[in-house]
Motif scaffolding. Structure first.
Motif, PDB file in Angstrom:
ATOM      1  N   ARG A  14       0.832  -1.209   0.000  1.00  0.00           N
ATOM      2  CA  ARG A  14       0.000   0.000   0.000  1.00  0.00           C
ATOM      3  C   ARG A  14       0.867   1.261   0.000  1.00  0.00           C
ATOM      4  NH1 ARG A  14      -2.518   3.824   2.917  1.00  0.00           N
ATOM      5  NH2 ARG A  14      -1.139   3.464   4.700  1.00  0.00           N
ATOM      6  N   GLY A  18       1.370   4.397  -2.768  1.00  0.00           N
ATOM      7  CA  GLY A  18       1.479   5.823  -2.466  1.00  0.00           C
ATOM      8  C   GLY A  18       2.645   6.457  -3.205  1.00  0.00           C
ATOM      9  N   TRP A  74      -2.475  11.663  -2.973  1.00  0.00           N
ATOM     10  CA  TRP A  74      -1.376  11.024  -2.237  1.00  0.00           C
ATOM     11  C   TRP A  74      -1.607  11.117  -0.734  1.00  0.00           C
ATOM     12  CZ3 TRP A  74       2.181  13.358   1.158  1.00  0.00           C
ATOM     13  CH2 TRP A  74       3.208  12.514   1.607  1.00  0.00           C
ATOM     14  N   ARG A  75      -1.975  12.308  -0.262  1.00  0.00           N
ATOM     15  CA  ARG A  75      -2.128  12.485   1.174  1.00  0.00           C
ATOM     16  C   ARG A  75      -3.282  11.644   1.732  1.00  0.00           C
ATOM     17  NH1 ARG A  75       0.535  15.388   4.262  1.00  0.00           N
ATOM     18  NH2 ARG A  75       1.401  16.764   2.658  1.00  0.00           N
ATOM     19  N   HIS A  82      -4.341   8.876   0.562  1.00  0.00           N
ATOM     20  CA  HIS A  82      -3.915   7.465   0.527  1.00  0.00           C
ATOM     21  C   HIS A  82      -2.956   7.161   1.669  1.00  0.00           C
ATOM     22  CE1 HIS A  82      -2.835   3.599  -1.363  1.00  0.00           C
ATOM     23  NE2 HIS A  82      -1.605   3.875  -0.970  1.00  0.00           N
ATOM     24  N   ILE A  83      -2.019   8.047   1.924  1.00  0.00           N
ATOM     25  CA  ILE A  83      -0.948   7.755   2.868  1.00  0.00           C
ATOM     26  C   ILE A  83      -1.422   7.773   4.316  1.00  0.00           C
ATOM     27  CG2 ILE A  83       0.102   9.963   3.525  1.00  0.00           C
ATOM     28  CD1 ILE A  83       1.878   7.013   1.836  1.00  0.00           C
TER      29      ILE A  83
END
Length: 352
Positions: free
Chosen positions: A120, A124, A153-154, A156-157
């Motif tokens: 995961r 990212g 991105w944020r 997801h992370i």
């Protein structure tokens, strides 16, 4: 081996690591004592090598890779010890076999969870590449697309991985079993009990550290208390205090991650985020380019670290799996009429 379901039992219920080997029980021969001292001395040295040089080494991917490699070596050592003790499977108590299979399947579950989180995080990295690609564009909508990529991105992370969350009950069940009942009157059993206790403590500790790092929270990060009479107890206590203390401190400061490479990426992203909100002025062009280069470098370091750690976790998975398969094979050979129901399928799901 097909057996009716039984209630939860301790990890290896054939000894109490809090008790020294008593003169009233079976005496250790010089050979058995030598085997035990060698195993515990090696374990102490292995734990000592995991002591971070400073707080910046907690938690780097290189440290996590070293910790996983240490687990691989310790689990290989216990296999060697079992061979040296000359304890063939046919001499094992039935409940030892059940418990070994139960514990191994839990470790496989944990490995699968960690591998899924590393995958995961790698996804990212791909989203971050889209962000960098948008920043390199000369389009008038360059920063509009970049802000959209950054938001993806944020989100997801910071998302939580349910598989990692599911590791906590597994680790709790292993930790609860550390208080073991009295050992049988067997010298070899006492040696194996002491060694297995060390294996289990190191495994639970490393897996708890990883689970805390991957879950983004230290609330389930507990301290393990081990008998001070064990030769590796002090170095373990020092290591545990250093790691757990730094992890708790980092999370209490408001950081969303203790993973050093990911945190470094986040720092670079935030610098660029401020710059692209209103566009980059002529006087900021060089600073902007330098910041993009810095992010690209940190992102690549993050990606390389992920790959190396993922490979090491897979090695540990294979060690646990091959040990489990070897035991099942020995059971089939020793008990041709038995029908072991425990196994593993290639789809990545543990079969109980």
């Amino acid at each position: 081996m097909s057996r009716p379901q039984e209630p939860h039992r301790p990890f290896f219920p054939f000894g109490n690591p809090f008790r020294m080997i008593s003169p009233k029980g079976s005496q250790l021969s010089p050979l058995l004592l030598s085997l035990l001292n060698k195993f515990e001395g090696t374990l102490a040295e292995r734990l000592r090598k995991l002591m971070p040089k400073d707080k910046d080494d907690v938690l780097t991917f290189s440290w996590m890779k070293l910790a996983t490699k240490s687990l691989c070596e310790t689990h290989n050592d216990i296999k060697t010890l079992i061979t040296d003790l000359e304890l063939p499977v046919c001499d094992w108590d039935e409940k030892w076999i059940d418990l070994y299979l139960d514990v191994s399947v839990k470790l496989l579950d944990i490995c699968i969870a960690f591998s899924s989180e590393l995958s995961r995080l790698n996804q990212g990295h791909l989203l971050l590449q889209y962000f960098l690609h948008d920043l390199d564009s000369n389009s008038s909508e360059q920063f509009v697309r970049a802000r959209s990529s950054l938001d993806s991105w944020r989100q997801h992370i910071i998302a939580k991985n349910p598989r990692v969350q599911n590791c906590w009950p597994i680790l709790n069940s292993l930790e609860e079993s550390l208080n073991l009942p009295k050992v049988k009157n067997s010298a070899k059993g006492k040696v194996l009990m002491r060694a297995m206790y060390g294996v289990k403590v190191e495994t639970i500790f490393v897996c708890r550290v990883f689970a805390a790092a991957f879950s983004g929270s230290s609330k389930n990060l507990l301290n393990l208390n081990v008998p001070t009479t064990l030769p590796w107890a002090q170095v373990f206590s020092d290591l545990q205090s250093a790691l757990n203390g730094e992890i708790r401190s980092t999370f209490s400061s408001g950081s969303f991650t203790v993973l050093k490479e990911l945190d470094a990426v986040d720092v670079s992203v935030k610098k660029l985020e401020h710059m692209i909100q209103d566009g980059v002025s002529a006087t900021e062009v060089e600073v902007f380019k330098s910041s993009v280069t810095d992010l690209r470098s940190r992102a690549e370091k993050h990606s390389r670290g992920l790959d190396l750690l993922a490979n090491e976790v897979d090695v540990f998975f294979q060690i646990v799996l091959t040990g489990r398969d070897a035991l099942l094979s020995n059971l089939r050979a020793g008990f041709p009429n038995s029908d072991p129901k425990l196994g593993y399928n290639v789809e990545g799901q543990v079969v109980r």
